[in-house]
Design an enzyme around this catalytic site. Structure first.
Site, short mmCIF file in Angstrom:
data_model
loop_
_atom_site.label_atom_id
_atom_site.label_comp_id
_atom_site.label_asym_id
_atom_site.label_seq_id
_atom_site.Cartn_x
_atom_site.Cartn_y
_atom_site.Cartn_z
N ASP A 57 -8.55 -6.85 0.46
CA ASP A 57 -7.45 -6.82 1.54
C ASP A 57 -8.16 -6.41 2.73
O ASP A 57 -9.29 -5.62 2.55
CB ASP A 57 -6.32 -5.99 1.35
CG ASP A 57 -6.52 -4.60 1.57
OD1 ASP A 57 -6.95 -3.83 0.84
OD2 ASP A 57 -6.23 -4.23 2.92
N HIS B 146 -7.18 -20.12 11.72
CA HIS B 146 -8.37 -20.34 11.60
C HIS B 146 -9.05 -19.28 10.69
O HIS B 146 -9.64 -19.63 9.41
CB HIS B 146 -9.49 -20.77 12.56
CG HIS B 146 -10.84 -20.88 12.24
ND1 HIS B 146 -11.31 -21.85 11.58
CD2 HIS B 146 -11.95 -20.11 12.22
CE1 HIS B 146 -12.42 -21.95 11.15
NE2 HIS B 146 -12.83 -20.72 11.49
N GLN C 219 -10.76 7.38 -6.12
CA GLN C 219 -11.30 8.04 -5.03
C GLN C 219 -12.56 8.63 -5.61
O GLN C 219 -13.11 8.37 -6.71
CB GLN C 219 -10.38 9.02 -4.51
CG GLN C 219 -8.94 8.40 -3.72
CD GLN C 219 -9.63 7.49 -2.35
OE1 GLN C 219 -10.80 8.04 -1.90
NE2 GLN C 219 -8.69 6.75 -1.89
N GLY D 142 -11.04 4.53 -0.74
CA GLY D 142 -11.92 5.34 0.23
C GLY D 142 -13.35 4.80 0.38
O GLY D 142 -14.40 5.47 0.57
N GLY E 229 0.57 3.94 1.45
CA GLY E 229 0.64 4.95 2.57
C GLY E 229 -0.17 5.92 2.81
O GLY E 229 -0.38 6.60 3.76
N GLY E 230 -0.99 6.26 1.45
CA GLY E 230 -1.82 7.31 1.45
C GLY E 230 -2.95 7.31 2.55
O GLY E 230 -3.16 8.31 3.55
N CYS F 86 -8.80 -26.79 9.05
CA CYS F 86 -7.26 -26.17 9.25
C CYS F 86 -6.76 -26.63 10.38
O CYS F 86 -7.37 -27.55 11.18
CB CYS F 86 -7.82 -24.65 9.49
SG CYS F 86 -8.31 -23.99 11.06
N CYS G 253 -14.37 -27.02 9.11
CA CYS G 253 -13.27 -26.37 8.51
C CYS G 253 -12.03 -27.64 9.12
O CYS G 253 -12.11 -28.24 9.69
CB CYS G 253 -12.87 -25.25 9.53
SG CYS G 253 -11.10 -24.55 9.07
N ASP H 153 -2.76 8.23 -3.01
CA ASP H 153 -3.83 8.98 -3.19
C ASP H 153 -4.12 9.61 -1.78
O ASP H 153 -3.58 9.75 -1.01
CB ASP H 153 -5.00 7.94 -3.36
CG ASP H 153 -4.97 7.03 -2.18
OD1 ASP H 153 -4.05 6.62 -1.40
OD2 ASP H 153 -6.12 6.00 -1.95
N CYS I 31 -8.89 -26.06 13.80
CA CYS I 31 -9.89 -26.91 13.85
C CYS I 31 -9.62 -28.62 13.94
O CYS I 31 -10.66 -29.26 14.59
CB CYS I 31 -10.94 -26.69 12.76
SG CYS I 31 -11.84 -25.03 12.98
N ASP J 74 0.86 -1.31 0.02
CA ASP J 74 -0.10 -0.12 0.03
C ASP J 74 0.80 1.30 -0.02
O ASP J 74 2.08 1.21 0.52
CB ASP J 74 -0.72 -0.16 1.40
CG ASP J 74 -2.01 0.91 1.15
OD1 ASP J 74 -2.09 1.64 0.32
OD2 ASP J 74 -2.88 0.76 1.90
#
Lengths: 373, 373
Positions: B266, B335, B189, B216, B95-96, B306, B304, B147, B309, B93
């Site tokens: 994300d 998990h 944006q 945004g 950093g905006g 994983c 699950c 941005d 679990c 990213d």
């Protein structure tokens, strides 16, 4: 008490031995270091990693697990191994040491000890019988008798009373212990007084246990004094039973104690130090969060093959500690445990192959040099 | 801008697509959820576990890494992948968002933004050119333009100014970006105003990037408004480039956004929630530290597969959280990430096999039911 321990090699120049301890959850080669998983987890490391590291046994604490979540809950869960998902061996400390160090002590009498929980101040009572009942409910492989600990320094009178009570309590533990494949170790107290230590050792051996622990050491006394106490009791302990030095985990003291005939060790040191950015290496301890490692892109210990040293640099570890990242604790703990596992494997190989005295001399010399790597 | 993305299947009833994004560190099937590793580690989980979980890309933050340990140190270490020991793909990213949310803002002008570090109050300046330079030094696979973010609610004037500046900054980022196999994504944006979002989308697409992010959003606005903004810009985005909805990570919103043509996501939500004992399950979220789970020996999510679990109970997870054990954070994070990885794999399979609309309907209905498991 059944047959659970076999000595397979003895050093020619010292009392050091190589052996195998058989537990319901696997055989353990000794000398062995047992990491501490007080509350049912070796802090910051999941059990699959512990296993991959070569850890075969670790220690949980009956005092902590009794207070939270409670031994009955763990019994309902199918026992401690199942609850924490660990199919290796487990040793539970009786809680004696914690009652006398962590809890707010209310009263000790011959019957038992009353204390307030360090968590919520609630009132509890441990008796020798209760300590065994708790540990049987937890279902560990090795149980410890309830003992009375004195700190350092303590008066001879205080040491004597605690040693005598420890003997009486050990007898009661032995009487109610039901066996069922679990092992029970007796604990020798006696403060820093040789005669008292020897008196206590004789009595505990008379009662008869699967193994013998030396408790109440590494409580602030000078190291030579600790070694003197080990030397005093060792000749009184049966050769065919494992000897366990409680609460000792620094590499130097382990080597010194192995030379004196000790087989088992436990300590929070490797894991606690790790969480404080202090790494064990073949050249001594390193505080990895120091400025000097900011741009040091070498592995924490170039001689180490652990996940941490194979994948990460000193600079990255320092960054994680500085940034307060949880991964710092995991990576450092993995390394310190790998160091301990390798140390003990090296000790055992040296014993098997007959060069332990040389190994011990070289290790101590290198470790004490603490050279900058 | 080269060819880095291929759409391999499109849903008949929605805008959802299945595709493959090619990066210098591997191909990534989309739709994909990217965990957040702000400071160079996905909190509480080591990279070998991430890989085993099926994570192929995660996000690091240029703002945080610039402040500590600094991009030059990371460049010296051999780049971010090597520094953090991750051979999968990484997105940084710009950093905006962090400058406008975490830092103490000193001044924004057309040239750039001056701010004080949230760590030590030291003065820093980000420019579009500087943001690219930092990210090129870090060496991520996907870079983001700098941005200007506005929160919610914001005045139209504020939204307009920020959108226009974001466009000018995007152009400057594009100009200094040297390529070298790395990918650069532009950010759209425009606040919560459709016309402004569309204006910004057109301009950013005109400049031309490897992918297009919608920034945004998910800043406190009602969800229908967020979906409206996605609907407004989607038709203006090229079909053959990936679309990335920034900061969105709750399963419902992901499904809704995939239906609207988004490929990448994300969010800190799955990992942050995990550390707060909040688990994602097929029946909704569960606060695993609640009293009701004290004696619940079933796996956290019976559906699950994983590590958590498969090996641990709700009762044990609750115990770890109550006891403040670090392992709680790791097991819960494993998990939640496994849940996200499986969710996205299910989404992709449904798209490949042509039943995504039914899948989405069923998932949302079950997830929203939040039945007691």
């Amino acid at each position: 008490m059944g047959h659970c321990f076999t000595v397979l090699a003895v050093d020619r120049h010292s009392k050091a031995r190589y052996g195998v301890l058989t537990t319901p959850h696997g055989s353990i080669e000794t000398p062995v270091f047992m990491p501490v998983g007080t509350q049912g987890t070796v802090k910051a490391v999941a059990p699959d990693r512990l296993k991959a590291l070569g850890v075969r046994i670790f220690l949980c604490n009956a005092y902590h697990l009794h207070l939270r979540p409670g031994e009955e809950l763990i019994r309902e869960a199918g026992g401690l191994h199942r609850f924490i998902s660990w199919d290796g061996a487990l040793l539970t400390d009786s809680g004696g040491f914690q009652v006398f160090s962590l809890a707010q002590l209310v009263r000790v009498d011959d019957e038992g000890v009353s204390f307030r929980s360090h968590l919520d101040g609630s009132l509890h009572r441990f008796t020798p019988e209760g300590a065994i009942r708790i540990q049987e409910a937890l279902g560990a492989d090795i149980l410890m008798t309830l003992d009375e600990c004195v700190g350092f320094p303590a008066s001879l009178e205080r040491e004597r009373k605690a040693a005598e009570r420890t003997i009486r309590w050990a007898r009661r533990c032995r009487e109610v212990f039901s066996g069922n494949g679990q092992l029970l170790f007796g604990i020798i107290q006696g403060g820093m007084t040789k005669d008292l230590r020897q008196f206590c050792a004789k009595k505990i051996v008379e009662i008869g246990f699967d193994g013998y622990a030396i408790g109440g050491l590494s409580v602030g006394e000078p190291k030579p004094l600790m070694y003197e106490m080990i030397d005093a009791v060792e000749p009184l302990l049966p050769q065919d039973k494992p000897r366990y030095l409680m609460g000792v985990g620094n590499p130097e003291s382990i080597i010194e104690a192995v030379l004196r005939g000790v087989d088992m060790f436990d300590c929070v040191l490797p894991t606690r130090n790790a969480r404080n950015a202090c790494l064990f290496t073949s050249r001594g301890r390193v505080n990895i969060d120091k400025q000097e490692f900011a741009r040091d892109f070498r592995p924490p210990d170039p001689e180490c093959t652990c996940y941490t040293c194979q994948n990460f640099s000193r600079a990255y570890l320092r960054h994680l500690f500085k940034a307060g990242e949880i991964l710092a604790a995991e990576l450092a703990t993995i390394h310190n445990l790998a160091f301990m596992v390798k140390l003990m494997a090296d000790v055992r190989r040296a014993l098997q192959e007959g060069y332990f005295s040389e190994f011990a001399r070289e290790f101590l010399s290198l470790y004490r040099s603490k050279g900058v790597m």
